[in-house]
Scaffold this motif. Sequence first.
Motif, PDB file in Angstrom:
ATOM      1  N   LYS A 134      26.366  13.628 -16.728  1.00 27.77           N
ATOM      2  CA  LYS A 134      26.562  14.332 -17.999  1.00 27.77           C
ATOM      3  C   LYS A 134      28.030  14.750 -18.159  1.00 27.77           C
ATOM      4  O   LYS A 134      28.591  14.651 -19.247  1.00 27.77           O
ATOM      5  CB  LYS A 134      25.642  15.554 -18.087  1.00 27.77           C
TER       6      LYS A 134
ATOM      7  N   TRP B  44      13.356   9.816 -25.186  1.00 28.01           N
ATOM      8  CA  TRP B  44      13.720  10.745 -24.101  1.00 28.01           C
ATOM      9  C   TRP B  44      12.642  11.827 -23.942  1.00 28.01           C
ATOM     10  O   TRP B  44      12.196  12.118 -22.823  1.00 28.01           O
ATOM     11  CB  TRP B  44      15.079  11.364 -24.439  1.00 28.01           C
TER      12      TRP B  44
ATOM     13  N   GLU C 133      19.037  10.237 -21.132  1.00 31.21           N
ATOM     14  CA  GLU C 133      19.736  11.299 -21.862  1.00 31.21           C
ATOM     15  C   GLU C 133      21.203  10.910 -22.092  1.00 31.21           C
ATOM     16  O   GLU C 133      21.736  11.074 -23.199  1.00 31.21           O
ATOM     17  CB  GLU C 133      19.665  12.620 -21.092  1.00 31.21           C
TER      18      GLU C 133
ATOM     19  N   LEU D 276      23.080  10.343 -25.559  1.00 33.89           N
ATOM     20  CA  LEU D 276      24.299  11.059 -25.975  1.00 33.89           C
ATOM     21  C   LEU D 276      25.315  10.081 -26.557  1.00 33.89           C
ATOM     22  O   LEU D 276      25.932  10.336 -27.599  1.00 33.89           O
ATOM     23  CB  LEU D 276      24.904  11.814 -24.780  1.00 33.89           C
TER      24      LEU D 276
ATOM     25  N   HIS E  63      24.132   8.946 -29.967  1.00 32.69           N
ATOM     26  CA  HIS E  63      24.363   9.956 -31.007  1.00 32.69           C
ATOM     27  C   HIS E  63      25.824  10.005 -31.424  1.00 32.69           C
ATOM     28  O   HIS E  63      26.131  10.205 -32.601  1.00 32.69           O
ATOM     29  CB  HIS E  63      23.914  11.341 -30.514  1.00 32.69           C
TER      30      HIS E  63
ATOM     31  N   MET F  48      26.394  20.093 -22.875  1.00 34.16           N
ATOM     32  CA  MET F  48      25.514  20.044 -24.051  1.00 34.16           C
ATOM     33  C   MET F  48      24.463  18.951 -23.850  1.00 34.16           C
ATOM     34  O   MET F  48      24.811  17.811 -23.534  1.00 34.16           O
ATOM     35  CB  MET F  48      26.358  19.731 -25.301  1.00 34.16           C
ATOM     36  N   SER F  49      23.220  19.303 -24.018  1.00 31.56           N
ATOM     37  CA  SER F  49      22.147  18.332 -23.766  1.00 31.56           C
ATOM     38  C   SER F  49      21.936  17.440 -24.997  1.00 31.56           C
ATOM     39  O   SER F  49      22.494  17.706 -26.075  1.00 31.56           O
ATOM     40  CB  SER F  49      20.846  19.063 -23.437  1.00 31.56           C
ATOM     41  N   LEU F  50      21.100  16.426 -24.814  1.00 27.43           N
ATOM     42  CA  LEU F  50      20.779  15.532 -25.924  1.00 27.43           C
ATOM     43  C   LEU F  50      20.104  16.320 -27.050  1.00 27.43           C
ATOM     44  O   LEU F  50      20.329  16.050 -28.233  1.00 27.43           O
ATOM     45  CB  LEU F  50      19.863  14.400 -25.420  1.00 27.43           C
ATOM     46  N   LYS F  51      19.304  17.308 -26.663  1.00 28.76           N
ATOM     47  CA  LYS F  51      18.630  18.139 -27.678  1.00 28.76           C
ATOM     48  C   LYS F  51      19.667  18.834 -28.570  1.00 28.76           C
ATOM     49  O   LYS F  51      19.576  18.786 -29.805  1.00 28.76           O
ATOM     50  CB  LYS F  51      17.765  19.179 -26.971  1.00 28.76           C
TER      51      LYS F  51
ATOM     52  N   LEU G 172      22.877  18.055 -29.031  1.00 28.42           N
ATOM     53  CA  LEU G 172      23.650  17.106 -29.846  1.00 28.42           C
ATOM     54  C   LEU G 172      22.797  16.571 -30.997  1.00 28.42           C
ATOM     55  O   LEU G 172      23.309  16.315 -32.096  1.00 28.42           O
ATOM     56  CB  LEU G 172      24.174  15.954 -28.976  1.00 28.42           C
ATOM     57  N   HIS G 173      21.501  16.426 -30.743  1.00 34.31           N
ATOM     58  CA  HIS G 173      20.614  15.937 -31.802  1.00 34.31           C
ATOM     59  C   HIS G 173      20.549  16.946 -32.957  1.00 34.31           C
ATOM     60  O   HIS G 173      20.554  16.548 -34.126  1.00 34.31           O
ATOM     61  CB  HIS G 173      19.220  15.671 -31.238  1.00 34.31           C
TER      62      HIS G 173
ATOM     63  N   ILE H  93      13.142  22.724 -23.544  1.00 33.12           N
ATOM     64  CA  ILE H  93      14.290  21.997 -22.979  1.00 33.12           C
ATOM     65  C   ILE H  93      15.569  22.785 -23.279  1.00 33.12           C
ATOM     66  O   ILE H  93      15.775  23.244 -24.405  1.00 33.12           O
ATOM     67  CB  ILE H  93      14.382  20.566 -23.554  1.00 33.12           C
TER      68      ILE H  93
ATOM     69  N   LEU I 241      21.789  23.194 -22.670  1.00 31.95           N
ATOM     70  CA  LEU I 241      22.897  22.774 -21.806  1.00 31.95           C
ATOM     71  C   LEU I 241      22.620  21.362 -21.313  1.00 31.95           C
ATOM     72  O   LEU I 241      23.256  20.652 -20.735  1.00 31.95           O
ATOM     73  CB  LEU I 241      23.046  23.748 -20.635  1.00 31.95           C
TER      74      LEU I 241
END
Lengths: 286, 68
Positions: free
Chosen positions: A19, A87, A263, A267, A270, B1-4, B6-7, B65, B68
């Motif tokens: 990450k 995910w 994930e 990222l 996105h 920052m997690s995918l959540k 950023l989404h 979730i 982070l």
Amino acid sequence: MEIPYTYKARPDTGLYNAKVGIWLFLASEIMLFGALFSAYILLRVTAPAGFWPDLALAWPRGLLNIPIGTFNTAVLITSSVTVVLAWASLKMNNFARFRVYMVMTVVCALAFLGIKSFEYNDKFSHYVVRLKDGKSLTGHIEVDGRHPRFWNFDDQWSVAKLTEKKIEKIKVEVDPPRDINGHVKKHEGHGSDAHPAQEVAVSDIESMGSYTPATHPFFAVYFLITALHGLHVLVGALVLAYFAFPGAKMWKSNPEQFINRIEVGGLFWHFVDLVWIFLFPVVYLL
Amino acid sequence: MSLKALHIVFVGASVVLMAFLCGWAYLAYRETQATDYLVWSLCSAASVVGLIAYGRFVLRKLRHISFL
């Protein structure tokens, strides 16, 4: 010795290695696209008033197909939703659903690229023909009964090349009248008169050029940004397709690390979609 | 920052884009009186509502979730 924090988060930062890595990579990507956006905006605001091709150095308006661009935007937004659902499915231990959502994401990516190549093809066969009497025509051309195609650079024509090939006349399917956003005006462009073909003698042509980078800075920067973005879409689609099929073996051996990989892939995806969210209004609408 | 996280940012950016598109199409409609633009503007407005509802759904669905 085992590398630490490949899938467990480091306690002090709360992040695992990949990450941190992807965010550093995305920071460099933001700088790359930021520079290109700046170049576009500076060229746009410093262009003389008026519109190309009426004024040679002015900025063009309404040349891009906004409905197609809007549709492509919807396709990319959908792909971002499906990648998150993929995910989340893994987080809920549902591998079958993960694969379905991942395949949907890749299909959206391929649809985006297919539509984009259709747009590119249209631009490569679309010409501005400036005549010696001062008039200029825009439209798709036909040389020796053939429309130029974007994958064949031999199909790109200039006055010198037409003269060299001893071609005396070309056909120009003149664009119908459009409003400032490129929308065909009602009652003026429908039916058989939508693209009236006009024969033009090569001896009457002052200069000509397709809607390609050599013709105008707009096309140079448009093709550069959108092609670079398209390359990112292609690479992203390949990576996500790998995770959906051959790379999915890891789900059995190390599910936690596999979820992290998805994930990280998500990222990146996105980021690619966010670039388009900025690109679409700047290049198509403004 | 997690995918959540950023989404959620992505959905927010999409809402702003669709609101902009809605305004742009409405102004084009006022300028040209072409009904296509009005339909476009209404579809964009519907997308804004749909995206906000979706964003709330995601926040609720992925509440366990971390950001982070």
